[in-house]
Motif scaffolding. Sequence first.
Motif, PDB file in Angstrom:
ATOM      1  N   LEU A  91      21.752   2.615   1.119  1.00  0.00           N
ATOM      2  CA  LEU A  91      22.164   1.790  -0.008  1.00  0.00           C
ATOM      3  C   LEU A  91      22.650   0.400   0.378  1.00  0.00           C
ATOM      4  N   SER A  92      23.172   0.239   1.582  1.00  0.00           N
ATOM      5  CA  SER A  92      23.688  -1.066   1.970  1.00  0.00           C
ATOM      6  C   SER A  92      22.534  -2.043   2.186  1.00  0.00           C
ATOM      7  N   ARG A  93      22.846  -3.311   2.123  1.00  0.00           N
ATOM      8  CA  ARG A  93      21.843  -4.352   2.280  1.00  0.00           C
ATOM      9  C   ARG A  93      21.366  -4.386   3.731  1.00  0.00           C
ATOM     10  N   LEU A  94      20.108  -3.973   3.942  1.00  0.00           N
ATOM     11  CA  LEU A  94      19.589  -3.820   5.297  1.00  0.00           C
ATOM     12  C   LEU A  94      18.898  -5.081   5.798  1.00  0.00           C
ATOM     13  N   HIS A  95      19.035  -5.339   7.112  1.00  0.00           N
ATOM     14  CA  HIS A  95      18.320  -6.406   7.793  1.00  0.00           C
ATOM     15  C   HIS A  95      17.580  -5.801   8.978  1.00  0.00           C
ATOM     16  N   SER A  96      16.435  -6.388   9.295  1.00  0.00           N
ATOM     17  CA  SER A  96      15.649  -5.949  10.443  1.00  0.00           C
ATOM     18  C   SER A  96      15.736  -6.996  11.541  1.00  0.00           C
ATOM     19  N   CYS A  97      16.098  -6.572  12.726  1.00  0.00           N
ATOM     20  CA  CYS A  97      16.176  -7.481  13.874  1.00  0.00           C
ATOM     21  C   CYS A  97      14.773  -7.979  14.215  1.00  0.00           C
ATOM     22  N   LEU A  98      14.643  -9.268  14.501  1.00  0.00           N
ATOM     23  CA  LEU A  98      13.348  -9.838  14.849  1.00  0.00           C
ATOM     24  C   LEU A  98      13.018  -9.696  16.335  1.00  0.00           C
ATOM     25  N   SER A  99      13.963  -9.213  17.114  1.00  0.00           N
ATOM     26  CA  SER A  99      13.731  -9.108  18.557  1.00  0.00           C
ATOM     27  C   SER A  99      13.494  -7.687  19.027  1.00  0.00           C
ATOM     28  N   CYS A 100      13.869  -6.705  18.213  1.00  0.00           N
ATOM     29  CA  CYS A 100      13.636  -5.310  18.574  1.00  0.00           C
ATOM     30  C   CYS A 100      13.543  -4.477  17.305  1.00  0.00           C
ATOM     31  N   VAL A 101      13.191  -3.222  17.435  1.00  0.00           N
ATOM     32  CA  VAL A 101      13.083  -2.340  16.273  1.00  0.00           C
ATOM     33  C   VAL A 101      14.475  -1.820  15.961  1.00  0.00           C
ATOM     34  N   PHE A 102      15.152  -2.478  15.024  1.00  0.00           N
ATOM     35  CA  PHE A 102      16.510  -2.085  14.689  1.00  0.00           C
ATOM     36  C   PHE A 102      16.822  -2.528  13.264  1.00  0.00           C
ATOM     37  N   PHE A 103      17.218  -1.553  12.422  1.00  0.00           N
ATOM     38  CA  PHE A 103      17.653  -1.833  11.059  1.00  0.00           C
ATOM     39  C   PHE A 103      19.147  -1.581  10.971  1.00  0.00           C
ATOM     40  N   ALA A 104      19.856  -2.445  10.258  1.00  0.00           N
ATOM     41  CA  ALA A 104      21.301  -2.232  10.132  1.00  0.00           C
ATOM     42  C   ALA A 104      21.834  -2.922   8.890  1.00  0.00           C
ATOM     43  N   CYS A 105      23.007  -2.443   8.446  1.00  0.00           N
ATOM     44  CA  CYS A 105      23.661  -2.974   7.242  1.00  0.00           C
ATOM     45  C   CYS A 105      24.164  -4.390   7.484  1.00  0.00           C
ATOM     46  N   PHE A 106      24.024  -5.208   6.473  1.00  0.00           N
ATOM     47  CA  PHE A 106      24.587  -6.559   6.522  1.00  0.00           C
ATOM     48  C   PHE A 106      26.016  -6.539   5.990  1.00  0.00           C
ATOM     49  N   ALA A 107      26.228  -5.829   4.863  1.00  0.00           N
ATOM     50  CA  ALA A 107      27.557  -5.806   4.246  1.00  0.00           C
ATOM     51  C   ALA A 107      28.598  -5.159   5.149  1.00  0.00           C
ATOM     52  N   LYS A 108      28.190  -4.120   5.885  1.00  0.00           N
ATOM     53  CA  LYS A 108      29.131  -3.427   6.772  1.00  0.00           C
ATOM     54  C   LYS A 108      29.180  -4.038   8.170  1.00  0.00           C
ATOM     55  N   SER A 118       0.835  -1.202   0.000  1.00  0.00           N
ATOM     56  CA  SER A 118       0.000   0.000   0.000  1.00  0.00           C
ATOM     57  C   SER A 118       0.871   1.253   0.000  1.00  0.00           C
ATOM     58  N   ALA A 119       0.255   2.391  -0.346  1.00  0.00           N
ATOM     59  CA  ALA A 119       0.986   3.665  -0.352  1.00  0.00           C
ATOM     60  C   ALA A 119       1.505   3.996   1.034  1.00  0.00           C
ATOM     61  N   GLU A 120       0.696   3.667   2.060  1.00  0.00           N
ATOM     62  CA  GLU A 120       1.099   3.973   3.436  1.00  0.00           C
ATOM     63  C   GLU A 120       2.340   3.186   3.839  1.00  0.00           C
ATOM     64  N   THR A 121       2.344   1.876   3.559  1.00  0.00           N
ATOM     65  CA  THR A 121       3.496   1.058   3.962  1.00  0.00           C
ATOM     66  C   THR A 121       4.730   1.369   3.120  1.00  0.00           C
ATOM     67  N   ARG A 122       4.532   1.731   1.842  1.00  0.00           N
ATOM     68  CA  ARG A 122       5.683   2.082   1.013  1.00  0.00           C
ATOM     69  C   ARG A 122       6.319   3.385   1.508  1.00  0.00           C
ATOM     70  N   THR A 123       5.466   4.322   1.935  1.00  0.00           N
ATOM     71  CA  THR A 123       5.987   5.568   2.495  1.00  0.00           C
ATOM     72  C   THR A 123       6.779   5.294   3.772  1.00  0.00           C
ATOM     73  N   ARG A 124       6.207   4.450   4.625  1.00  0.00           N
ATOM     74  CA  ARG A 124       6.882   4.109   5.876  1.00  0.00           C
ATOM     75  C   ARG A 124       8.213   3.425   5.598  1.00  0.00           C
ATOM     76  N   LYS A 125       8.231   2.557   4.592  1.00  0.00           N
ATOM     77  CA  LYS A 125       9.462   1.838   4.265  1.00  0.00           C
ATOM     78  C   LYS A 125      10.537   2.799   3.764  1.00  0.00           C
ATOM     79  N   ALA A 126      10.153   3.659   2.827  1.00  0.00           N
ATOM     80  CA  ALA A 126      11.125   4.601   2.270  1.00  0.00           C
ATOM     81  C   ALA A 126      11.675   5.541   3.332  1.00  0.00           C
ATOM     82  N   LYS A 127      10.835   5.893   4.306  1.00  0.00           N
ATOM     83  CA  LYS A 127      11.245   6.834   5.342  1.00  0.00           C
ATOM     84  C   LYS A 127      12.070   6.162   6.449  1.00  0.00           C
ATOM     85  N   SER A 128      11.700   4.905   6.792  1.00  0.00           N
ATOM     86  CA  SER A 128      12.276   4.260   7.973  1.00  0.00           C
ATOM     87  C   SER A 128      13.462   3.361   7.695  1.00  0.00           C
ATOM     88  N   CYS A 129      13.551   2.824   6.490  1.00  0.00           N
ATOM     89  CA  CYS A 129      14.570   1.802   6.221  1.00  0.00           C
ATOM     90  C   CYS A 129      15.948   2.438   5.995  1.00  0.00           C
TER      91      CYS A 129
END
Length: 506
Positions: free
Chosen positions: A53-70, A33-44
Motif C-alpha cells: 500500500l505504501s508509495r513504492l519506488h524502484s531503484c534504477l541501479s539494482c532490482v529493489f522496490f521500497a516504500c517512499f513514505a516509510k 499487457s496481461a503478462e506485465t500487469r501480472t508481474r507488477k501485481a506479484k512483484s511490486c
Amino acid sequence: MSPAGCPHVGGWKADGWRQNLRLIYRCFVWSGSAETRTRKAKSCVCHACGAHLSRLHSCLSCVFFACFAKKHIHEHARSKRHHLAVDLLYGGIYCFLCQDYVYDKEMEQIAKEEQKKAWKMQGVGEKFSSWEPSKREVELLRHNPKRRRITTNCTIGLRGLINLGNTCFMNCIVQALTHTPLLRDFFLSDRHKCEMASSSCLVCEMSQLFQEFYSGRRSPHVPFRLLHLVWTHARHLAGYEQQDAHEFLIAALDVLHRHCRDDDGKRTSNPNHCTCIIDQIFTGGLQSDVTCQVCHGVSTTIDPFWDISLDLPGSSTPFWPLSPGGEVSVLNGEGHGGGATTLTDCLRRFTRPEHLGSSAKIKCSGCHSYQESTKQLTMKKLPVVACFHLKRFEHSAKLRRKISTYVSFPLELDMTPFMASSKEKRMNGQHQQSADAFCSDNRYSLFAVVNHQGTLESGHYTTFIRQHKDQWFKCDDAVITKASLKEVLDSEGYLLFYHKQLLEYE
C-alpha cells in the motif's frame, strides 16, 4: 520537480541504460499487457517491509522496490549509494542527492513512449471499451487494493477540475470533450502537428489536458493554462463572471478548429472544406429547403453546424401542439407519460415546415417575383458527435429568464426521421412503418449531459459523463461521484452529447 534537470543523471547512464529504463516503465509503471500487469501485481512489494500500500519506488541501479513514505527507499539509497529511483505510481524520477523529482529529456521521452504503448494495449483508443484482467491477475490484484482499479470498472480518465472562480461553465465542457472517444484517441496518439508557439496554441493545451486526464492521477487538475488561453483567444469570455457553457463550447470548438491543421497540412478557415479533427467529429450539414407557394419551386442550401439549438415549451416562441405517442417517439424509446416534452418533440418542431408569411417574401427563381414561401430544415449530413442545446436561457428586450421545462431525452437516439433523405422518401410516398425500416447508421448513444442548477443570475454547471458502456459519473468541478442512469435521464438537461454508434470511413 526541478525543471533544470539533474547533474547526477549523467553519471548514472551507462551501456544499456535505455533498455533497462524501458523495462522498468513497461513492467512496473505503465504495464499494459496481461503478462506485465501480472508481474507488477506479484512483484511490486516493498523489499524492506513487504507492504503493497505504501508509495513504492524502484531503484534504477539494482532490482529493489521500497516504500517512499516509510523512508525505506531512502535508507537503500544511502547505504548502497544508488541515488536515482522511479516512482511506480506516477513514473517520476527521484534523485536522493537533489532531494527532488528531476527532469531528463531522454528519460522523459522513454517514459512517454512506454505510456502510450500501455494505453494502446489497454484499449484506451477503442470506442467505449475497457480491457479485462486475466483470472490470474484477478487473484493477484484482489490482494492489492492499490491495483483494484485495473478492472472492468477502471476509472482511468476520471479526474476533477478545480474551480478557478466561477469557471464551472468551462469545467463542465472540458469533462464532455475529454470523454469524447474520437477526440480522446486523437490527442492521446499525439497526432497534432503545431505550427504555432505552443504557449498560445489551444490544441497543444488540450493535448496536454488529455495527457493529464488519462495519466492515472486522481488529484483534481488545475486548468489555469486553459483558462488563460480561453481569455486570450475568446476575449468575450474573459473575466471571473459566470459565463454560458454553450457559448464556451462553441468558442472552444472555433478556436480549436482555427488552431488545427487539416489532413493536407494546411490551415483553413472554411468549415465546408476542412478535415481537421474538430470538423471530422462535430460538423454536420443542415439542409434548408425554401419552397415557393405559387410554383412550388424549391431552393436548397446546406450549411455546416456544430450543434443544434432547440426551442422549449414555456418560451416566448410558440411551441406547436404536441401529439401524444407517435411513431417517432416510440422509435426513440420515449413516451409522453403525463404530457412530458421529449427531445424527439423538440426535433420534430425544429424540422417542421414553417410558413414564412407575407412579411418575409423571397424572390422566387421560377416566378421571377417575390412570393410567400415555406421553409423546412432537415439533416443532410450527421456529425459523429451530435450536440443538442436546449434553449433554457431566454434573453429579450422585455424578458430575461431561465426555462426549467423538463425534457425527456433517450439513452439511444435514432436521427433517421429528421434526415433530408427521409423527407424525400415521404414526398415520394415511401412510408416507413416500423423501427426496422430505419437505418442503424443514424443511431446515437448518449455519453454526456451538461446541467445547470439555479437561476439566470446565479447558477452552477455540472456534467454527467459515461464511462465504458454502462457506468455514469457526476462531475461537479473537483468532485466526481458515481451516478445512476435514472439520475442522468431525470436531470433537467442543458447540453446533450450523443455519439454515433456506427462510423463511416472513406
